[in-house]
Design a protein around this motif. Sequence first.
Motif: not given
Length: 185
Positions: A71-77, A103-105, A124-131
């Motif tokens: 999702k826009d504005g999200k970063d797992l780093r 690639s995901a980031n 982390v929850k999938f829905d919080d970071y990915f679509e």
Amino acid sequence: MHFWFLHQHYLNRYDKLNNQNFHQSHQNYCEEIIKSYFKQIRLVDITPALTSDFRETLLKHRCVHESAKMKDGKDLRLIAKSKKIVIKKIKSAIDVGFGTYESANRGTPILYENAVKICKGLDVKFDDYFEKITTSKPYSKITIGHIMGTLNLVLKDAKRQRIIEHNFASGEYLLPLKKERKEIN
């Protein structure tokens, strides 16, 4: 004799004579596609109409691909850093390669399964970071050609062994696929 039995016999015999990789590459096409259509059909019951209908089924079939995009504005780093995961050794922590993680980031779509692994590894929850992205597209002409080629090989072998009289998957009975014409704007 059922078609599927002859197909397995053909692949096993071909493996011994030639190349082990042949079985693997053709098995991917045959396991789901040809098996589901021809499993219960006896060889003597295969007709030109049946092979033509099989090809029409392939032309209408659609493959579903699932992917995920950050999702826009999200970063797992930051999450990886907070969990003290060294980025270069990310594979051992989240069971996904460094390139896939990066690639995901960047926001590039990755396989859905890999996105789930990343979320599970970082807790982390999938829905919080990915679509989730689901796409559907037909088989390519090349894929249909490979599948029909495999069917043709098996029936040609059956004809050679005099199990059947005609190979209804050959060019004698099936017309070539028509090329789709693109409209000029």
